[in-house]
Design an enzyme around this catalytic site. Sequence first.
Site, PDB file in Angstrom:
ATOM      1  N   ASP A 195     -11.970  -7.537  -1.967  1.00 25.82           N
ATOM      2  CA  ASP A 195     -11.595  -5.992  -2.376  1.00 25.82           C
ATOM      3  C   ASP A 195     -11.939  -5.944  -4.039  1.00 25.82           C
ATOM      4  OD1 ASP A 195     -10.709  -3.867  -3.542  1.00 25.82           O
ATOM      5  OD2 ASP A 195      -8.713  -4.146  -2.505  1.00 25.82           O
ATOM      6  N   LYS A 221     -13.334   5.378  -8.285  1.00 29.51           N
ATOM      7  CA  LYS A 221     -12.979   4.537  -9.509  1.00 29.51           C
ATOM      8  C   LYS A 221     -13.896   4.269 -10.319  1.00 29.51           C
ATOM      9  CE  LYS A 221      -9.253   2.477  -6.732  1.00 29.51           C
ATOM     10  NZ  LYS A 221      -7.896   2.822  -7.010  1.00 29.51           N
ATOM     11  N   CYS A 363       1.226   1.411  -4.899  1.00 30.70           N
ATOM     12  CA  CYS A 363       0.809   0.696  -3.424  1.00 30.70           C
ATOM     13  C   CYS A 363       0.505  -0.878  -3.141  1.00 30.70           C
ATOM     14  CB  CYS A 363      -0.480   1.442  -3.315  1.00 30.70           C
ATOM     15  SG  CYS A 363      -0.439   3.163  -3.116  1.00 30.70           S
TER      16      CYS A 363
HETATM   17  N1  PLP Z   1      -7.541  -2.078  -3.577  1.00 34.04           N
HETATM   18  C1  PLP Z   1      -7.199  -2.066  -4.776  1.00 34.04           C
HETATM   19  C2  PLP Z   1      -7.220  -3.256  -5.477  1.00 34.04           C
HETATM   20  C3  PLP Z   1      -6.923  -0.671  -5.447  1.00 34.04           C
HETATM   21  O1  PLP Z   1      -6.550  -0.736  -6.673  1.00 34.04           O
HETATM   22  C4  PLP Z   1      -6.939   0.305  -4.510  1.00 34.04           C
HETATM   23  C5  PLP Z   1      -6.592   1.738  -5.211  1.00 34.04           C
HETATM   24  O2  PLP Z   1      -5.974   1.907  -6.120  1.00 34.04           O
HETATM   25  C6  PLP Z   1      -7.419   0.134  -3.132  1.00 34.04           C
HETATM   26  C7  PLP Z   1      -7.721  -0.882  -2.784  1.00 34.04           C
HETATM   27  C8  PLP Z   1      -7.464   1.567  -2.276  1.00 34.04           C
HETATM   28  O3  PLP Z   1      -8.692   2.291  -2.735  1.00 34.04           O
HETATM   29  P1  PLP Z   1      -8.771   3.833  -2.315  1.00 34.04           P
HETATM   30  O4  PLP Z   1      -7.602   4.570  -2.147  1.00 34.04           O
HETATM   31  O5  PLP Z   1      -9.682   4.407  -2.967  1.00 34.04           O
HETATM   32  O6  PLP Z   1      -9.240   3.704  -0.861  1.00 34.04           O
END
Ligand code: PLP
Length: 411
Positions: A195, A221, A363
Amino acid sequence: MNQPTLRKDFPLINRLPLVYLDNAATAHKPQAMIDALQHFYADSYGTVHRGLYALGEQATSSYEQARATVAQFINAATEEIIFTKGTTESINLVAAAWALYHLKAGDEILLTEVEHHANLLPWQWVAEQTGAQLVFIPLDGKNYVLQNPAAYVSSKTKLVAVTLSSNVLGPVWAAGDLAVLTQRAHEVGAVVLFDAAQVVSHAPIDVRSLKADFVVFSGHKLFGPTGSGVLYASRSVQGAMHPYQRGGSMVYEAWFDHAIWQDGPQKFEAGTPLIAEAIGLAASVAYLQKNIDWDLLHKHEAALCRELIKGLKTMPRVTIVGNRERLATEGHLVSFVVQGIHAHDIAGMLSNKGIAVRAGHLCAQPLVRALGHESLVRVSVALYNTTAEIELFLRELENTIALFNQLVEQS
Ligand code: PLP
């Protein structure tokens, strides 16, 4: 890289009397990206892979050029780039199109304790569906480093899905550990997913040197549009994947009772794809390629983190959550708690002063809970942030804490 000049490229950052320090959630947009969207919709709009007319062909060419731009950006082959609507969808795609078909009871999915929900909940679902088990590389909560990761790979490991950088803590891998983990995972025949959501706008990504099977990130992002995202899936792993969704544009042939899928990214991009989003994302990538020196950016962001840490350390009831030394040299975010004041109250009061920071469980609720907190404040920077903004933030944070104390005393 001329940072003050670059800042001028971001219209909303310049227009609002706003100190925007929530870049880990989403980043603001350069004019070049906005222009690319405007151009697509106003001057060259059409759908892709079907229109036998000029606008359709032009849209197809722009869309496929966007794929090539993103591929080159992360050192992938063009056909290894699948457009999605973000990191979350990319991971869910891997869960549905690869993991459900290959995992069974007794298998293990190796994660870390620092994962964003986007890289945890899909694997909980896969575990429920297949009987596979989740195993977690533990976090040393004192030094904020993942402990001995390769030791958690076993002959049962079928998937290693880990973040490259935590959206709560920033850097969490000890030097060299990620490479050893990947090598060990491949030795036992496991597939590796990274990720890269928190890395892609701060450091170059090279999927070849990462040696991953899957790499995922979000376009929004990376200064691109919302609804744009990338799943890098290596050529070899694509052969073991099934379609994610089924519909238009992804078959060689369809019959009343069966269909024959296309190869490559089309197999995973059923229906009218995210055309404008992909074109916008490619424009933001092109903007970065033209204007960014990654080393200078890295130094700029770390310097802002150093300022932050220096200021936060002087505030008696503030505790930084993360490895201060590493954040000061390689960070792009700093999370903290203020004893006695809820993170939401801090963020709300700062917002009244025009300062945007994130507050909550970010989150990553299991991680925040395991660290002994319910809620954190997170300040995260990007290429357009300045030292003056960090100074203003620190002053207003001090004022906020003082005001809160006064209110408590009076009540
Ligand atoms: N993974 C990480 C480490 C994140 O910081 C985020 C979003 O903050 C995500 C996954 C999820 O990204 P998205 O909401 O753009 O799908």
